[in-house]
Design a protein around this motif. Structure first.
Motif: not given
Length: 151
Positions: A29-33, A68-77, A94-97, A99-107
């Protein structure tokens, strides 16, 4: 709660599509990419040996294509998950000024595994080992989301 999660590695043909496939099987049920910080493989399916290793675990990656990852991905996820420190740094660049979307290591979601990154099986040739770690981290991420813990 994270409803849209992006998994990112270098070329988007091994680790990140495998992480996407494993996680979407756990949490449909969670959207992934998935995406790669490099653009060499854009439009290509996951790497053959990874497809086979995932298929052996009943994880189908055949519908996925590299992008390819783009800065727009911060707005989509709601959450962006990197497979290693180098990709994490490339994502953060590539983080837009503001923007606070968390970015984490999978591990981060698999502390019991004792790994600080998901090794790239394109180079190590250990597709099963990478999938073992991806499965542990995916379960850890699922547990964190279900428990409502801040990611």
């Amino acid at each position: 709660m994270a409803q849209k999660i992006l998994f990112v590695c270098l070329g988007n043909i091994c680790r990140s599509p495998a992480a996407e496939g494993v996680f979407r099987a756990l949490c449909p049920t969670i959207t992934t990419d998935s995406a790669g910080t490099g653009g060499w493989h854009v439009g290509e399916p996951p790497y053959g040996p990874m497809l086979q290793a995932a298929r052996a675990r009943n994880v189908d990656l055949s519908d996925l294509r590299a992008r390819q990852f783009t800065g727009r991905d911060f707005m989509r996820f709601d959450l962006i998950v990197a497979m290693d420190d180098a990709n994490l740094r490339d994502i953060q660049r590539l983080r837009p000024d503001g923007n606070t979307v968390p970015v984490r290591l999978f591990t981060d979601f698999a502390p019991q595994a004792g790994a600080d990154h998901v090794p790239d099986p394109y180079y190590t040739r250990d597709f099963d080992g990478a999938l073992d770690l991806i499965e542990i981290a995916a379960q850890g991420l699922k547990t964190r989301i279900e428990s409502g813990v801040t990611l």
